[in-house]
Each structure stands twice: as structure tokens, then as C-alpha cells.
Write a protein that holds these residues in place. Structure first.
Motif, PDB file in Angstrom:
ATOM      1  N   ARG A 166      -7.187  -5.031   6.928  1.00  0.00           N
ATOM      2  CA  ARG A 166      -8.270  -5.020   7.916  1.00  0.00           C
ATOM      3  C   ARG A 166      -8.892  -6.401   8.068  1.00  0.00           C
ATOM      4  O   ARG A 166      -9.126  -6.873   9.198  1.00  0.00           O
ATOM      5  CB  ARG A 166      -9.318  -4.013   7.481  1.00  0.00           C
ATOM      6  CG  ARG A 166     -10.509  -3.926   8.437  1.00  0.00           C
ATOM      7  CD  ARG A 166     -11.522  -2.909   7.935  1.00  0.00           C
ATOM      8  NE  ARG A 166     -12.653  -2.830   8.832  1.00  0.00           N
ATOM      9  CZ  ARG A 166     -13.738  -2.083   8.628  1.00  0.00           C
ATOM     10  NH1 ARG A 166     -13.808  -1.327   7.534  1.00  0.00           N
ATOM     11  NH2 ARG A 166     -14.713  -2.068   9.499  1.00  0.00           N
TER      12      ARG A 166
ATOM     13  N   LEU B   9      -5.247  -2.103   1.962  1.00  0.00           N
ATOM     14  CA  LEU B   9      -5.698  -1.747   3.309  1.00  0.00           C
ATOM     15  C   LEU B   9      -6.915  -2.572   3.728  1.00  0.00           C
ATOM     16  O   LEU B   9      -7.056  -2.953   4.898  1.00  0.00           O
ATOM     17  CB  LEU B   9      -6.018  -0.257   3.362  1.00  0.00           C
ATOM     18  CG  LEU B   9      -4.822   0.696   3.208  1.00  0.00           C
ATOM     19  CD1 LEU B   9      -5.302   2.134   3.146  1.00  0.00           C
ATOM     20  CD2 LEU B   9      -3.850   0.504   4.360  1.00  0.00           C
ATOM     21  N   ALA B  10      -7.808  -2.843   2.769  1.00  0.00           N
ATOM     22  CA  ALA B  10      -8.972  -3.670   3.085  1.00  0.00           C
ATOM     23  C   ALA B  10      -8.547  -5.085   3.460  1.00  0.00           C
ATOM     24  O   ALA B  10      -9.103  -5.699   4.387  1.00  0.00           O
ATOM     25  CB  ALA B  10      -9.926  -3.698   1.885  1.00  0.00           C
TER      26      ALA B  10
ATOM     27  N   PRO C  14      -4.296   4.839  -5.885  1.00  0.00           N
ATOM     28  CA  PRO C  14      -5.030   4.802  -4.618  1.00  0.00           C
ATOM     29  C   PRO C  14      -5.981   3.620  -4.494  1.00  0.00           C
ATOM     30  O   PRO C  14      -6.188   3.092  -3.398  1.00  0.00           O
ATOM     31  CB  PRO C  14      -5.785   6.131  -4.601  1.00  0.00           C
ATOM     32  CG  PRO C  14      -5.001   7.022  -5.521  1.00  0.00           C
ATOM     33  CD  PRO C  14      -4.481   6.113  -6.597  1.00  0.00           C
ATOM     34  N   ALA C  15      -6.572   3.197  -5.641  1.00  0.00           N
ATOM     35  CA  ALA C  15      -7.507   2.066  -5.584  1.00  0.00           C
ATOM     36  C   ALA C  15      -6.792   0.795  -5.132  1.00  0.00           C
ATOM     37  O   ALA C  15      -7.310   0.010  -4.308  1.00  0.00           O
ATOM     38  CB  ALA C  15      -8.157   1.849  -6.949  1.00  0.00           C
ATOM     39  N   LYS C  16      -5.601   0.574  -5.671  1.00  0.00           N
ATOM     40  CA  LYS C  16      -4.817  -0.596  -5.274  1.00  0.00           C
ATOM     41  C   LYS C  16      -4.428  -0.504  -3.808  1.00  0.00           C
ATOM     42  O   LYS C  16      -4.442  -1.517  -3.074  1.00  0.00           O
ATOM     43  CB  LYS C  16      -3.564  -0.676  -6.147  1.00  0.00           C
ATOM     44  CG  LYS C  16      -2.801  -1.989  -6.019  1.00  0.00           C
ATOM     45  CD  LYS C  16      -3.566  -3.130  -6.674  1.00  0.00           C
ATOM     46  CE  LYS C  16      -2.728  -4.401  -6.687  1.00  0.00           C
ATOM     47  NZ  LYS C  16      -3.471  -5.542  -7.258  1.00  0.00           N
ATOM     48  N   ALA C  17      -4.093   0.690  -3.363  1.00  0.00           N
ATOM     49  CA  ALA C  17      -3.741   0.871  -1.953  1.00  0.00           C
ATOM     50  C   ALA C  17      -4.935   0.570  -1.055  1.00  0.00           C
ATOM     51  O   ALA C  17      -4.791  -0.009   0.023  1.00  0.00           O
ATOM     52  CB  ALA C  17      -3.240   2.288  -1.725  1.00  0.00           C
ATOM     53  N   ARG C  18      -6.145   0.984  -1.491  1.00  0.00           N
ATOM     54  CA  ARG C  18      -7.329   0.700  -0.683  1.00  0.00           C
ATOM     55  C   ARG C  18      -7.591  -0.800  -0.607  1.00  0.00           C
ATOM     56  O   ARG C  18      -8.031  -1.310   0.428  1.00  0.00           O
ATOM     57  CB  ARG C  18      -8.542   1.427  -1.275  1.00  0.00           C
ATOM     58  CG  ARG C  18      -8.608   2.905  -0.899  1.00  0.00           C
ATOM     59  CD  ARG C  18      -9.967   3.496  -1.203  1.00  0.00           C
ATOM     60  NE  ARG C  18     -10.214   3.526  -2.629  1.00  0.00           N
ATOM     61  CZ  ARG C  18      -9.890   4.549  -3.430  1.00  0.00           C
ATOM     62  NH1 ARG C  18      -9.285   5.626  -2.909  1.00  0.00           N
ATOM     63  NH2 ARG C  18     -10.152   4.521  -4.718  1.00  0.00           N
ATOM     64  N   GLU C  19      -7.331  -1.505  -1.718  1.00  0.00           N
ATOM     65  CA  GLU C  19      -7.497  -2.958  -1.680  1.00  0.00           C
ATOM     66  C   GLU C  19      -6.545  -3.590  -0.661  1.00  0.00           C
ATOM     67  O   GLU C  19      -6.915  -4.490   0.098  1.00  0.00           O
ATOM     68  CB  GLU C  19      -7.248  -3.552  -3.063  1.00  0.00           C
ATOM     69  CG  GLU C  19      -8.303  -3.199  -4.090  1.00  0.00           C
ATOM     70  CD  GLU C  19      -7.983  -3.812  -5.448  1.00  0.00           C
ATOM     71  OE1 GLU C  19      -6.989  -4.559  -5.525  1.00  0.00           O
ATOM     72  OE2 GLU C  19      -8.735  -3.552  -6.416  1.00  0.00           O
TER      73      GLU C  19
ATOM     74  N   ALA D 166       0.822  -1.202   0.000  1.00  0.00           N
ATOM     75  CA  ALA D 166       0.000   0.000   0.000  1.00  0.00           C
ATOM     76  C   ALA D 166       0.860   1.257   0.000  1.00  0.00           C
ATOM     77  O   ALA D 166       0.524   2.261  -0.662  1.00  0.00           O
ATOM     78  CB  ALA D 166      -0.925  -0.019   1.221  1.00  0.00           C
TER      79      ALA D 166
ATOM     80  N   LEU E  65       0.468   4.010  -2.968  1.00  0.00           N
ATOM     81  CA  LEU E  65      -0.472   4.961  -2.386  1.00  0.00           C
ATOM     82  C   LEU E  65      -0.660   6.193  -3.266  1.00  0.00           C
ATOM     83  O   LEU E  65      -1.792   6.677  -3.443  1.00  0.00           O
ATOM     84  CB  LEU E  65       0.015   5.369  -0.985  1.00  0.00           C
ATOM     85  CG  LEU E  65      -0.890   6.336  -0.212  1.00  0.00           C
ATOM     86  CD1 LEU E  65      -2.271   5.726   0.002  1.00  0.00           C
ATOM     87  CD2 LEU E  65      -0.261   6.730   1.118  1.00  0.00           C
TER      88      LEU E  65
END
Length: 384
Positions: free
Chosen positions: A231, A227-228, A220-225, A212, A216
Motif C-alpha cells: 500500500r 500488504l502494508a 498473518p502478521a508478516k503478510a500484513r506487513e 504475502a 498468508l
């Protein structure tokens, strides 16, 4: 309640030296008074009373020196018979019975006691008419042999009780040792479980956090994946640790979520593939019935192996194979990467896996493959 409180002190007093001295004093006083006042005794009365008192005093050593006490008691009464004549009194009978019972319970060598009984029995018939001598001697012999026999039986019963108490103590000690060993084994198992959960979860989190960070700014979309996924992995690890901790604490309603099984391997492989490590999973043989504990341990083998591959295999491909055989289940995880260098991390995890497999009597191997890379192979017996 008060009877129970008094039982202990009374029992201690009865077994004490003071109780023997008190018993001897009472019987000696009773015998001496009886010899002075009752017509059943021959004369001269003071000398006879002195011998009877000596016979009673000897009972003060009935437990410390039982044979000596019995010999002294019967010897004093035998002197009365030989020197002064025949007697039949309740006090002499009581003193003789106590002495005979005591030598049966506490005496180690009864040969001297037997000699004292024979001498006293023979003395009983010395001054008796021929027709009465034999019955008196037989009655005396039976009267002394009976308490000796009862004393021997009491000693045997006490010996059996002592043996049973020692066995009980030994069994309790062994039970405590087995309980302590079970607790230690359970702690080791929990430590292995926690290591597997934390090692896998944190490994995934660290790798995804790095990914990420790299994308980043530009994606950003790849970074959000990433981070998801971090989580989801963290929530899964927290859930598994909550289940594990709930099993060992005194919570009246602990969490009872099911432990991972072989059916969860597809999700584990998918998670690993999403991290960028291509994994191919294959199954050989017909899936049979596998114990739940074996399924959990096989899952942990695959999980630990994939975690180590993420850390050390680099840009490699991983193969996961489940081989179902009639009597065992074999798990093999191999990659074609550079392998884990000697002394690198993960050795604690491999040690935990080896211990897991050894519990089931299986085989565990981990090392460089024939064509390079790293291979982990575990075999679990399933016939039992």
C-alpha cells in the motif's frame, strides 16, 4: 476596420498587370489630348499626338519589360524632338518621369536605358539657340536621372526588406524546430520518469504480493506487513505520477510536490532492505553542492539499479556508493548475485539511465563486475 479590409485588395490591384495597363491608357490619353490642344507642341499635331500616345502606351510593359518600355517611351519622344522640334509640356514630363522611375525599380540592365537618356538629352539641344541648349540638356539629364536614382534606391530597399522577411521566416522555422525538439525531449524525459516510477513501484508490489501469498496462512502478521508495504509503495508511486502528470497538463493549480533527491536514498534503501534484499550504502568524499537535476537523475540511477537487483540478483548483497569529487558525482550500485542474463528485462531502464547521464555530459557503465554480479556506475559533472 473597413480601411484594413480594403488595404489588401487595393495593394493587389496596384501590383497587377491591369493597373499598369490602366496607368498607360490614362497617360497616353492625357498626352495625346495635350499634344492636340496645347500650344507647347510643334506641328503637325496629329503626328505628334500619335507619337506621344505611343510613348504612353509603352508604359503598359513598365514592369514586365521595363528597359524595353523605357526605351520605347523615350524613343518616341526623341523622334518628336528630332523630326518636329522642341517642346516643353507637363504631359511629356509626367510620362518621362514614370518611365524613368519604373526602369530604375524594375530594370535589370540599365545600359540601354542610359543610352536612351543620352539620346533624348542630346535631342533636346538640337534646335535650341547656343545659349539655351546646354542649360536645357543639363536640366533634362537631371530630371531623368533623379527618378532613376529614386527607383534604384526603392529596389535596394525592397531587396533588404525581402532578405529580412526571408530571415524572419527562417528564424520562425528554426524556432518551431527547436520547440518541436524540446517537446520531443520533454516527452522522452517524461517517459523515462514514468518508466522509473512504474518499474520500481510495480516491482516492489509484485515481490511483496508473492511474499504475502507465501506466508498468508502460517504468519498473518508478516503478510500484513507485506500488504502494508504494498500500500505504501503504491501510494508513493501514485503521488509521483500525479506530480509528473500535473506538470504537463493545463491544470491552473497542478501538484508541485518535490522530486526525490539524494536525501531520499536512505528511505529507498530501507524500503529495499524490507523487501529482503540487504543493501549497504556508503558515502565517499565531502558532499558538495549538487544541481537539483543531477540529484534527481542520480536518485533514479540508484532506484532503477535496486529494482533490477530485486528482479535478477536473487539472494545477493547490494552496495550503493556515492563518491563526491571536486568536479563530479559518481554513483555506483553493485551486487554479488548471478547478474542480469543477456536479453533479460530491464534493458529499457538501462537505456533510459544512459540517456539521462548523457544529457549532463557524464559517463554511464553497466555490466558484470570483476568478481561477478552486476555493477552500474554513473558519473555526473557538477562543476557547471
Amino acid at each position: 476596420m473597413w480601411e484594413r479590409r480594403l488595404a489588401g485588395p487595393i495593394r493587389c490591384f496596384v501590383r497587377s498587370r491591369a493597373a499598369d495597363v490602366m496607368l498607360a491608357a490614362v497617360l497616353a490619353g492625357y498626352g495625346g489630348l495635350d499634344a492636340l490642344t496645347q500650344p507647347d507642341w510643334p506641328g503637325p499635331r496629329p503626328a505628334v499626338a500619335a507619337l506621344v500616345v505611343a510613348a504612353g502606351v509603352c508604359l503598359a510593359w513598365r514592369r514586365r519589360r521595363p528597359v524595353l518600355a523605357f526605351t520605347g517611351t523615350m524613343g518616341a519622344l526623341t523622334v518628336v524632338l528630332v523630326a518636329f522640334g522642341h517642346f516643353e509640356s507637363g504631359s511629356s514630363l509626367l510620362i518621362s518621369l514614370v518611365a524613368a522611375y519604373s526602369v530604375g525599380v524594375y530594370g535589370a540592365d540599365l545600359r540601354y536605358a542610359g543610352g536612351a537618356i543620352v539620346c533624348f538629352t542630346a535631342a533636346m539641344g538640337l534646335r535650341e539657340p547656343n545659349g539655351e541648349a546646354l542649360p536645357d540638356m543639363l536640366w533634362t539629364l537631371a530630371a531623368l536621372a533623379l527618378p532613376v536614382t529614386v527607383g534604384l534606391a526603392t529596389r535596394a530597399l525592397r531587396g533588404r526588406t525581402l532578405v529580412l522577411e526571408e530571415r524572419t521566416v527562417t528564424l520562425e522555422r528554426e524556432q518551431e524546430q527547436r520547440a518541436a525538439a524540446a517537446v520531443a525531449e520533454e516527452r522522452r524525459r517524461i517517459a523515462r520518469e514514468l518508466h522509473d516510477i512504474i518499474s520500481h513501484g510495480l516491482g516492489v508490489v509484485v515481490l511483496q504480493a508473492g511474499a504475502a501469498e507465501q506466508v498468508l496462512d502460517r504468519d498473518p502478521a508478516k503478510a500484513r506487513e507485506a500488504l502494508a508495504l504494498i500500500r505504501a509503495t503504491g501510494q508513493e508511486a501514485i503521488g509521483e505520477m500525479g506530480t509528473l502528470v500535473g506538470l504537463i497538463r493545463d491544470d491552473p493549480e497542478p501538484s508541485r510536490d518535490p522530486q526525490p533527491t539524494l536525501a531520499d536514498l536512505d528511505r529507498l534503501v530501507a524500503t529495499t532492505c524490507a523487501l529482503g534484499l540487504p543493501v549497504r550504502m556508503m558515502t565517499e568524499g565531502t558532499a558538495g553542492r549538487v544541481p537539483a537535476a543531477v540529484e534527481l537523475s542520480a536518485y533514479r540511477v540508484v532506484q532503477e539499479s535496486l529494482t533490477n537487483a530485486l528482479k535478477h540478483a536473487g539472494n545477493a548483497r547490494v552496495s550503493v556508493v556515492l563518491r563526491y569529487q571536486p568536479d563530479d558525482l559518481e554513483v555506483e550500485v553493485s551486487d554479488d548475485g548471478p547478474g542480469c542474463p543477456q536479453g533479460a528485462g530491464g534493458r529499457h531502464g538501462l537505456t533510459g539511465l544512459r540517456e539521462r547521464v548523457s544529457i549532463f555530459g557524464g559517463r554511464f557503465e553497466a555490466g558484470r563486475g570483476q568478481t561477478g554480479g552486476w555493477t552500474v556506475r554513473a558519473s555526473f559533472p557538477t562543476a557547471r
